[in-house]
Design a protein around this motif. Structure first.
Motif, mmCIF file in Angstrom:
data_model
loop_
_atom_site.group_PDB
_atom_site.id
_atom_site.type_symbol
_atom_site.label_atom_id
_atom_site.label_comp_id
_atom_site.label_asym_id
_atom_site.label_seq_id
_atom_site.Cartn_x
_atom_site.Cartn_y
_atom_site.Cartn_z
ATOM 1 N N SER A 45 153.535 51.517 -11.358
ATOM 2 C CA SER A 45 152.286 52.040 -11.906
ATOM 3 C C SER A 45 151.473 50.898 -12.502
ATOM 4 N N ARG A 46 150.215 51.169 -12.772
ATOM 5 C CA ARG A 46 149.388 50.209 -13.486
ATOM 6 C C ARG A 46 149.889 50.065 -14.922
ATOM 7 N N ALA A 47 149.512 48.960 -15.559
ATOM 8 C CA ALA A 47 149.978 48.715 -16.928
ATOM 9 C C ALA A 47 149.489 49.786 -17.897
ATOM 10 N N SER A 48 148.357 50.411 -17.592
ATOM 11 C CA SER A 48 147.793 51.435 -18.471
ATOM 12 C C SER A 48 148.383 52.817 -18.237
ATOM 13 N N GLU A 49 149.285 52.939 -17.259
ATOM 14 C CA GLU A 49 149.846 54.242 -16.888
ATOM 15 C C GLU A 49 151.329 54.329 -17.225
ATOM 16 N N THR A 50 151.843 55.548 -17.190
ATOM 17 C CA THR A 50 153.285 55.737 -17.310
ATOM 18 C C THR A 50 153.868 56.013 -15.934
ATOM 19 N N SER A 51 155.098 55.618 -15.754
ATOM 20 C CA SER A 51 155.817 55.895 -14.510
ATOM 21 C C SER A 51 156.444 57.272 -14.657
ATOM 22 N N LEU A 52 155.978 58.215 -13.880
ATOM 23 C CA LEU A 52 156.281 59.620 -14.128
ATOM 24 C C LEU A 52 157.645 60.052 -13.614
ATOM 25 N N VAL A 53 158.275 60.929 -14.371
ATOM 26 C CA VAL A 53 159.446 61.690 -13.931
ATOM 27 C C VAL A 53 159.031 63.147 -14.029
ATOM 28 N N LEU A 54 158.819 63.797 -12.896
ATOM 29 C CA LEU A 54 158.313 65.163 -12.913
ATOM 30 C C LEU A 54 159.382 66.131 -13.414
ATOM 31 N N LEU A 55 158.931 67.224 -13.984
ATOM 32 C CA LEU A 55 159.824 68.212 -14.595
ATOM 33 C C LEU A 55 160.891 68.667 -13.611
ATOM 34 N N GLY A 56 162.151 68.534 -14.018
ATOM 35 C CA GLY A 56 163.271 68.980 -13.199
ATOM 36 C C GLY A 56 163.704 68.012 -12.124
ATOM 37 N N ALA A 57 162.998 66.876 -11.984
ATOM 38 C CA ALA A 57 163.327 65.918 -10.932
ATOM 39 C C ALA A 57 164.518 65.063 -11.335
#
Length: 370
Positions: A191-203
């Protein structure tokens, strides 16, 4: 098209010139822990790299450091080991999932990767600073090197607000530019430095690594010559991540002197499974064939990548116990008896899997038979 102009499939049984180091830290003792998906990420990438049915790396050339194993000294040692054994014509993959930090002046910070033994009270001495990491990478003489950095997770937000010399979490793009210096060096960040690296719900995996693993399993569009290349991996992962999280996460690619679209691994797409299931009569029929293919592609079971639900099934109708393979056995038995949800069928399950693995030969053949 003349057949003579088509890429010739490779015959190699393994990707013997591939080397990898995978590092993941979730259970930080002195800073905010990260989701368990971080550890699952490294395990999944290790499994697909070392599988003879997929990427074909020799297991002895792949090292994985998880949680308590991923100390600063261990990471230094394993990077040095890569430098010792990787030859100029080899391919090296490095994967880091955990906390990253930007240190010093917010206008010109130096980024760092945070091992499990990092100490907020002595940050600069207990993290892998960008300058040291750059030097360790430069020692690796392989002319094909890719580093995946997944160093910003929502679970870590605010961990270091009380520490004065930390400018922020994550890994800056300027740092990635500097680390990518050199022929055949590629840096890919989740991800960009301004973003979070997502873990989607239940993944069970981060969004980025879910699609990285998918690409390595054969879902990316390739040349058809049995190899998967760096641009093919990034293009697939970036498209899937941006589509799943519009405007929220953008993987980035950095390279300063990239001469070619180099191969990263074999592109076998479950070839071992295909060979085992060429004759449905021998393997127990099409149901048994489907069960084995799905167990290879979705090793965590019918919940993996929500494959059962995407095929129209109802997971509450399944008995999901034991290993992923055991869960697939029970699920296919249920489907054969007409259960598993009102809208699921054998054909729907095959088509849902083909969305993830469009070049999988056995699934394609099965869709044509059904």
């Amino acid at each position: 098209m003349n057949d003579d102009n088509r890429p010739k499939p490779i015959e190699k049984a393994g990707f013997s010139d591939g080397h990898a180091l995978l590092v993941a830290v979730a259970a930080y003792p002195k800073v905010s822990p990260l989701p368990p998906a971080v550890i699952n990420d490294a395990r999944e990438v290790t499994a697909v790299l070392t599988s003879p049915a997929y990427c074909g790396y020799d297991p002895k050339n792949v090292t994985t450091l998880l949680d308590s194993e991923a100390t600063l000294e261990a990471i230094r040692r394993e990077l040095s080991a890569l430098a010792s054994r990787a030859k100029p014509d080899d391919t090296v993959m490095i994967f880091f999932s955990g906390h990253g930090a930007r240190l010093g002046d917010p206008n010109g910070p130096e980024s760092a990767l945070m091992p499990v033994d990092c100490d907020p009270g002595d940050v600069s001495a207990t993290v892998l600073l960008e300058t040291e990491l750059s030097s360790l990478l430069a020692d690796i003489k392989a002319q094909r090197l890719v580093v995946f950095i997944d160093a910003c997770h929502s679970g870590g937000a605010g961990s270091f607000k009380a520490v004065g010399n930390i400018a922020g979490l994550g890994f800056s793009e300027k740092s990635l530019d500097r680390l990518a210096q050199g022929t055949g060096r590629v840096l890919i960040a989740s991800s960009r430095a301004s973003e979070t690296s997502l873990v989607l719900l239940g993944a069970s995996n981060s969004l980025f690594t879910e699609h990285l693993v998918g690409a390595l399993r054969g879902a990316a569009r390739t040349h058809g010559d049995g190899l998967i290349r760096i641009f093919e991996i990034f293009n697939y992962v970036a498209e899937k991540v941006r589509g799943a999280a519009p405007g929220r996460q953008h993987p980035i690619f950095k390279a300063s002197d990239l001469e070619d679209n180099f191969p990263v691994a074999l592109d076998r797409g479950g070839a071992k499974g295909i060979a085992a299931h060429q004759n449905p009569a021998v393997s127990g029929g099409i149901w048994r064939e489907l069960e084995n293919i799905l167990a290879d592609l979705y090793p965590a079971g019918p919940l993996d990548q929500e494959i059962w639900a995407r095929a129209g099934g109802d997971v509450s109708r399944l008995r999901l116990t034991g290993t992923g393979r055991a869960s697939w056995f029970a699920a296919i038995q249920t489907l054969q008896r007409g259960g598993g949800g009102a809208h699921i069928s054998q054909s729907a399950l095959v088509q849902a899997a083909l969305q993830d693995f469009p070049h999988h030969l056995a699934l394609t053949q099965m869709s044509q038979r059904s």
